[in-house]
Enzyme design. Structure first.
Site, PDB file in Angstrom:
ATOM      1  N   ASP A 177       0.876  -1.170   0.000  1.00 41.55           N
ATOM      2  CA  ASP A 177       0.000   0.000   0.000  1.00 41.55           C
ATOM      3  C   ASP A 177       0.915   1.222   0.000  1.00 41.55           C
ATOM      4  O   ASP A 177       1.690   1.421   0.932  1.00 41.55           O
ATOM      5  CB  ASP A 177      -0.851  -0.045   1.270  1.00 41.55           C
ATOM      6  CG  ASP A 177      -1.693   1.210   1.469  1.00 41.55           C
ATOM      7  OD1 ASP A 177      -1.531   2.185   0.704  1.00 41.55           O
ATOM      8  OD2 ASP A 177      -2.511   1.215   2.402  1.00 41.55           O
TER       9      ASP A 177
ATOM     10  N   ASP B  75      -5.721   7.359  -5.332  1.00 41.26           N
ATOM     11  CA  ASP B  75      -5.943   8.784  -5.048  1.00 41.26           C
ATOM     12  C   ASP B  75      -6.718   8.945  -3.737  1.00 41.26           C
ATOM     13  O   ASP B  75      -6.356   9.733  -2.848  1.00 41.26           O
ATOM     14  CB  ASP B  75      -6.739   9.372  -6.230  1.00 41.26           C
ATOM     15  CG  ASP B  75      -6.694  10.889  -6.300  1.00 41.26           C
ATOM     16  OD1 ASP B  75      -6.021  11.508  -5.457  1.00 41.26           O
ATOM     17  OD2 ASP B  75      -7.335  11.444  -7.214  1.00 41.26           O
TER      18      ASP B  75
ATOM     19  N   GLY C  94      -5.986   1.242 -13.135  1.00 39.49           N
ATOM     20  CA  GLY C  94      -7.224   0.969 -12.404  1.00 39.49           C
ATOM     21  C   GLY C  94      -8.412   1.524 -13.171  1.00 39.49           C
ATOM     22  O   GLY C  94      -8.754   1.048 -14.264  1.00 39.49           O
TER      23      GLY C  94
HETATM   24  N1  AR6 Z   1      -1.384   1.553  -2.999  1.00 40.54           N
HETATM   25  C1  AR6 Z   1      -0.845   1.197  -4.194  1.00 40.54           C
HETATM   26  N2  AR6 Z   1      -1.574   0.983  -5.304  1.00 40.54           N
HETATM   27  C2  AR6 Z   1      -2.907   1.127  -5.209  1.00 40.54           C
HETATM   28  C3  AR6 Z   1      -3.562   1.513  -4.002  1.00 40.54           C
HETATM   29  C4  AR6 Z   1      -2.734   1.723  -2.866  1.00 40.54           C
HETATM   30  N3  AR6 Z   1      -3.240   2.076  -1.684  1.00 40.54           N
HETATM   31  N4  AR6 Z   1      -4.897   1.566  -4.234  1.00 40.54           N
HETATM   32  C5  AR6 Z   1      -5.089   1.235  -5.518  1.00 40.54           C
HETATM   33  N5  AR6 Z   1      -3.898   0.971  -6.110  1.00 40.54           N
HETATM   34  P1  AR6 Z   1      -6.399   3.879  -9.860  1.00 40.54           P
HETATM   35  P2  AR6 Z   1      -5.943   5.288 -12.427  1.00 40.54           P
HETATM   36  C6  AR6 Z   1      -3.608   0.571  -7.503  1.00 40.54           C
HETATM   37  O1  AR6 Z   1      -7.774   3.501 -10.259  1.00 40.54           O
HETATM   38  O2  AR6 Z   1      -6.250   4.043 -13.178  1.00 40.54           O
HETATM   39  C7  AR6 Z   1      -9.047   7.951  -9.336  1.00 40.54           C
HETATM   40  O3  AR6 Z   1     -10.390   8.079  -9.039  1.00 40.54           O
HETATM   41  C8  AR6 Z   1      -4.727  -0.026  -8.318  1.00 40.54           C
HETATM   42  O4  AR6 Z   1      -4.896  -1.405  -8.014  1.00 40.54           O
HETATM   43  O5  AR6 Z   1      -6.167   4.340  -8.470  1.00 40.54           O
HETATM   44  O6  AR6 Z   1      -4.743   6.093 -12.802  1.00 40.54           O
HETATM   45  C9  AR6 Z   1      -8.384   9.267  -9.721  1.00 40.54           C
HETATM   46  O7  AR6 Z   1      -8.944  10.356  -9.027  1.00 40.54           O
HETATM   47  C10 AR6 Z   1      -4.194   0.182  -9.728  1.00 40.54           C
HETATM   48  O8  AR6 Z   1      -3.295  -0.866 -10.059  1.00 40.54           O
HETATM   49  O9  AR6 Z   1      -5.773   5.034 -10.827  1.00 40.54           O
HETATM   50  C11 AR6 Z   1      -8.662   9.341 -11.180  1.00 40.54           C
HETATM   51  O10 AR6 Z   1      -9.945   9.831 -11.436  1.00 40.54           O
HETATM   52  C12 AR6 Z   1      -3.413   1.482  -9.623  1.00 40.54           C
HETATM   53  O11 AR6 Z   1      -3.275   1.745  -8.212  1.00 40.54           O
HETATM   54  C13 AR6 Z   1      -8.592   7.902 -11.622  1.00 40.54           C
HETATM   55  O12 AR6 Z   1      -8.914   7.131 -10.484  1.00 40.54           O
HETATM   56  C14 AR6 Z   1      -4.055   2.681 -10.289  1.00 40.54           C
HETATM   57  O13 AR6 Z   1      -5.479   2.615 -10.141  1.00 40.54           O
HETATM   58  C15 AR6 Z   1      -7.208   7.513 -12.060  1.00 40.54           C
HETATM   59  O14 AR6 Z   1      -7.229   6.198 -12.513  1.00 40.54           O
END
Ligand code: AR6
Length: 175
Positions: free
Chosen positions: A13, A37, A123
């Site tokens: 995390d 985020d 994500g």
């Molecule tokens: N630590 C590390 N990685 C994580 C964590 C964590 N605590 N939580 C999730 N991930 P995403 P995006 C991973 O959806 O695709 C948001 O709403 C997750 O499993 O967080 O760039 C923003 O405000 C995935 O592999 O980001 C934007 O609107 C990765 O982080 C939008 O999502 C990225 O997933 C950005 O989407």
């Protein structure tokens, strides 16, 4: 002096990482959202981080901007905006690569020597994980920086395995 950072991959995390800077996968409004985020906002202190992000204005896909880390162990948060995946023909790769390059450049401006990255855009934004892991490792290796340690933080086993594969392919030992 600039060189190439040591790159390692871990499962974890990102909000608990003890590094100089953590990267946030933000949106163009820097308005907070879901996924990493939301976790970063909660852990840093949502009120303070929202105010700091509001003062930065907007951030284009592929760009990066920084705030303090507030209650995080990390001193800074580098907010970068990944591309929304639309099939691959709309400059997604160039923008995702730019996220990693610009985040390292911002880290250099801050004087950060260790930086943790989540799997940007994989994500909610739907970027295929394997391609994203390849772009992350290749761009990090191709960007001259004073950052000494880059930690790729995978939230799931599949992403960790993809990072380890890419690091091995680049002749690096994984975590
Ligand atoms: N630590 C590390 N990685 C994580 C964590 C964590 N605590 N939580 C999730 N991930 P995403 P995006 C991973 O959806 O695709 C948001 O709403 C997750 O499993 O967080 O760039 C923003 O405000 C995935 O592999 O980001 C934007 O609107 C990765 O982080 C939008 O999502 C990225 O997933 C950005 O989407």
């Amino acid at each position: 002096m600039t060189g190439q950072p040591r790159i390692e991959a871990v499962r974890g995390d990102i909000t608990t990482e003890h590094v100089d800077a953590v990267v946030n996968a933000a949106n163009e409004g820097l308005a907070g959202g879901g996924g990493v985020d939301s976790a970063i906002h909660r852990a840093a202190g949502a009120e303070e981080l929202h105010a700091a992000c509001a003062a930065l204005g907007r951030c284009k896909p592929g760009e990066a901007k920084s705030t303090p880390g507030f209650k995080l162990p990390a001193r800074w948060i580098i907010h970068t905006v990944g591309p929304v995946w639309s099939g691959g023909g709309f400059g997604e790769e160039m923008r995702l690569s730019s996220c990693y390059r610009r985040s390292l450049e911002v880290a250099d401006e801050l004087g950060a020597r260790s930086v943790a990255f989540p799997a940007i855009a994989t994500g909610v934004y739907g970027y295929p994980r394997e391609d994203a892991a390849r772009i992350a490792v290749r761009t990090l290796l191709a960007t001259p920086t004073a950052v000494e340690l880059v930690r790729l933080v995978a939230f799931d086993d599949e992403t960790l395995a993809l990072y380890e594969k890419e690091l091995a392919a680049a002749g690096l030992a994984g975590s």
